[in-house]
Structure formats: structure tokens, C-alpha cells
Enzyme design. Structure first.
Site, PDB file in Angstrom:
ATOM      1  N   TYR A 170      59.980   5.247  37.753  1.00  0.00           N
ATOM      2  CA  TYR A 170      60.416   5.857  39.008  1.00  0.00           C
ATOM      3  C   TYR A 170      61.765   5.300  39.461  1.00  0.00           C
ATOM      4  O   TYR A 170      62.020   4.095  39.376  1.00  0.00           O
ATOM      5  CB  TYR A 170      59.379   5.602  40.113  1.00  0.00           C
ATOM      6  CG  TYR A 170      58.125   6.410  39.956  1.00  0.00           C
ATOM      7  CD1 TYR A 170      58.139   7.795  40.018  1.00  0.00           C
ATOM      8  CD2 TYR A 170      56.895   5.771  39.761  1.00  0.00           C
ATOM      9  CE1 TYR A 170      56.973   8.539  39.887  1.00  0.00           C
ATOM     10  CE2 TYR A 170      55.728   6.512  39.633  1.00  0.00           C
ATOM     11  CZ  TYR A 170      55.777   7.893  39.696  1.00  0.00           C
ATOM     12  OH  TYR A 170      54.615   8.615  39.561  1.00  0.00           O
ATOM     13  N   LYS A 178      35.369 -18.251  49.559  1.00  0.00           N
ATOM     14  CA  LYS A 178      35.758 -17.136  50.426  1.00  0.00           C
ATOM     15  C   LYS A 178      36.576 -16.099  49.655  1.00  0.00           C
ATOM     16  O   LYS A 178      37.035 -16.355  48.540  1.00  0.00           O
ATOM     17  CB  LYS A 178      36.559 -17.657  51.620  1.00  0.00           C
ATOM     18  CG  LYS A 178      37.839 -18.391  51.255  1.00  0.00           C
ATOM     19  CD  LYS A 178      38.508 -18.967  52.479  1.00  0.00           C
ATOM     20  CE  LYS A 178      39.793 -19.709  52.081  1.00  0.00           C
ATOM     21  NZ  LYS A 178      40.501 -20.249  53.254  1.00  0.00           N
TER      22      LYS A 178
END
Length: 361
Positions: free
Chosen positions: A258, A36
Site C-alpha cells: 500500500y 494479567k
């Protein structure tokens, strides 16, 4: 100089070796290999083709099963969440797909529709995880209704799912096992209880089918750090890597990235690596998260950007633009990166984005 963009290297031999290792845990059990979420980020069809020795494949949803059939996969495929609507049932029959039944709505839909041939059903019992599964007191009614239906293959598989098998000290697994055994002991049907952790750590749960997922991809399913992938004898199938695209000197007191979230305490060398959260690298990986550059560990510094991360190469660095950086995989367990990012390995592997290049070896 050769620059490499973000690349996930998929090692097929490691996958096969892991499968063989899992078989040693439960040599008499059949294996439903769980594929999956795009094969846990490794490629749905790619993983299926690499594991022809699996007895069946498990997927979450119908579109995953149909993708495997379209790719030529003929092995039995089990829908681990079952079907979603009654209209799905003829599609399951035509494509020879098996389904889990875990609620009354599925039972009613399956027994009232008309199908050209019966479906193979796995009846899921909730033994204590309280996610999917019928209530224990409803087991006999569900089993009898399924057995009486012409739409259901008589060989019904009885199953449940373990919620705490990653912790060998947790008593919940023994409670689940005892309830499952109590409910199913008088039935001669095939049974399935063991997931990855159960397959490894709980011999009593192995029964007729084991359902390994994460462990096939070379990641330990166990919570205890000492029960590492290496200690289990499994190897990483995915190595996520990229390259240095800039190397620059940084003085003490200067910040990187940042928000100026990291400031160097000494003169050093900073490396910029072409990978970021736009590729699936975890945005919340903190300062100090290890990265392998030229085979040695260096710490992540500053915030993870969409396309780049920065690492502290050290003031004596000899690294150059184009040098290889490994974010996880060979030599650097994804479990360790998950800890630094306050998440789990499953999420990191499944979050690899489409722009990451795939290299199969």
C-alpha cells in the site's frame, strides 16, 4: 507444500526454566507470578497450570481471577488493582481471593461491609511512582483501620511498586526503597517491592515476595540493550511464526504494498508472509524490521497489512512457498521487534489476536 497460518508456539519448559532462573535471584523470597492480560498474551489458564511451583498468582481484575478458579486453580490469587465495587467483596470471600487496597474508597467499603470470613489484604503505598497507592502520610491510619477490621486477615502484606527499576543508573529506585524502608521498618509484616526488574537488578528490593511478570515469559525487563534476555539467562516462551504464501521476482524500481511505500533499488525476490496487524503483528513496524526465514534474517519491506507482510528475500533466494517464517521468539528477540515498531515488548505480546493459532510444546 504445507502452509502454516499465524501461530504462537508456547514453550512450557522455557517458562519453567525462566521461573527457576528468577528463583535464583531471590531464593528466599516467595513468588507471586503475574498472569494479567491473558498471561501476557500466552494464555491465562495455560500459564497458571504450567507454574504449580508459584506461591501465588497476580491478576489485574476480578474476571481474570474467576477464570482461574473456574479452571481449577486453587493457588492464592491477588487482585493487583484491587476490587472495584463493594459488591465485589463477597465474591472475593467466597472464592478465597486476595486484594490490594490502594485508596480510601476501598478501605471504607472493606471496613463497613459484612463478610463471612476475612480477606487477605495487600496494602499498597505510593513511594514515588504516583499511580496507585496510598500517600505515605496516610500509611499508619490505613494500617490501623485494616488491622482493627474483622473483615481483614491480620497478616497484611505491605507493598509498593517500582517505576524505574529497569534503569540501574536511575536514582528513583533508591529513593523509593528508602521511603518504603522508613515507613515499614518497624512492622514485622511480609513485604513486597520487587517487580521483574527489581527481582533481577535490585537485591535490596526483594523482601518476602517478588512479583515477576515479563521476565517469566523470557523477555528482559531492563532498558539497557546489553542486559538482554540471553544475558539474564532466560528464554522466550512465545515464538510467533507463519509461512511464506507467495514468492515473486521484483525488478529494480518496482514498489511493494500500500502507498508504494518501499521501492526496490535492485532486482530481488519478495516473499509474502501470512501475518499482519489483524493477528497482532505491529502495524508500525518499519522497513528493515528483521524476520527469520529459513533461519536467516531478512528485512520487512513495505507497509504491514491486515493479513500479510512482505520481506526482501534477496535476488539469490531459494525460499519457497510454505517455508517457515519467525516473527519473534526463538532466534529473534521480541525486544528487537518492539524497537523497530517504536513500542514495548509488553504491547506486542498482549496484542496477539484470537485468530492466531496456539501450539503448546
Amino acid at each position: 507444500m504445507t502452509l502454516t497460518t499465524a501461530t504462537a508456539v508456547i514453550d512450557r519448559q522455557a517458562l519453567v526454566d525462566n521461573f527457576n532462573r528468577v528463583k535464583t535471584f531471590a531464593p528466599k523470597a516467595k513468588v507471586l507470578a503475574v498472569l494479567k492480560a491473558n498471561g501476557y498474551g500466552h494464555g491465562l489458564e495455560r500459564i497458571a497450570r504450567a507454574l504449580p511451583q508459584a506461591d501465588a498468582f497476580g491478576v489485574a481484575r476480578l474476571d481474570e481471577a474467576l477464570a482461574l478458579r473456574a479452571a481449577g486453580v486453587v493457588k492464592p490469587i491477588v487482585l493487583l488493582e484491587g476490587f472495584f465495587t463493594e459488591q465485589d467483596l463477597p465474591i472475593l470471600a467466597v472464592n478465597n481471593l486476595q486484594t490490594i487496597v490502594h485508596n480510601r474508597q476501598q478501605l471504607d467499603a472493606l471496613t463497613r461491609t459484612q463478610l463471612e470470613k476475612p480477606l487477605k489484604v495487600w496494602l499498597k503505598i505510593d513511594t514515588g511512582m504516583h499511580r496507585l497507592g496510598i500517600n505515605p502520610e496516610d500509611f499508619d491510619d490505613f494500617y490501623q483501620a485494616l488491622s482493627a477490621s474483622d473483615n481483614v486477615d491480620p497478616d497484611i502484606v505491605l507493598m509498593s511498586h517500582l517505576g524505574c527499576a529497569d534503569d540501574k543508573e536511575n536514582p528513583v529506585t533508591n529513593s523509593q526503597l528508602a521511603l518504603f524502608e522508613q515507613l515499614t521498618a518497624s512492622y514485622n509484616n511480609e513485604k513486597s517491592l520487587a517487580n521483574s526488574a527489581g527481582s533481577y537488578a535490585w537485591p535490596q528490593t526483594r523482601y518476602d515476595w517478588i512479583r515477576p511478570g515479563l521476565i517469566l515469559y523470557g523477555v528482559s525487563p531492563m532498558a539497557a540493550p546489553e542486559q538482554s534476555a540471553q544475558s539474564l539467562g532466560i528464554k522466550p516462551v512465545m515464538t510467533l511464526q507463519s509461512s511464506l504464501i507467495a514468492v515473486r521476482a521484483l525488478k529494480a524500481g518496482e514498489a511493494v504494498g500500500y502507498g508504494a511505500a518501499w521501492v526496490s533499488s535492485e532486482d530481488t525476490t519478495i516473499g509474502v508472509i501470512a501475518i499482519g496487524y489483524g493477528d497482532g503483528y505491529p502495524r508500525h513496524a518499519g522497513n528493515g524490521t528483521p524476520v527469520l526465514v529459513n533461519g536467516r534474517r531478512v528485512p520487512l519491506v513495505g507497509r504491514v497489512s491486515m493479513d500479510m507482510i512482505t520481506v526482501d528475500l534477496g535476488k539469490d533466494s531459494r525460499d519457497e512457498v510454505g517455508d517457515l517464517a519467525i516473527l519473534w521468539g526463538q532466534g529473534l528477540p521480541v525486544e528487537e521487534i518492539a524497537l523497530h515498531a517504536t513500542t514495548i515488548p509488553y504491547e506486542l505480546l498482549c496484542n496477539i489476536t484470537r485468530r492466531v493459532q496456539i501450539e503448546v510444546v
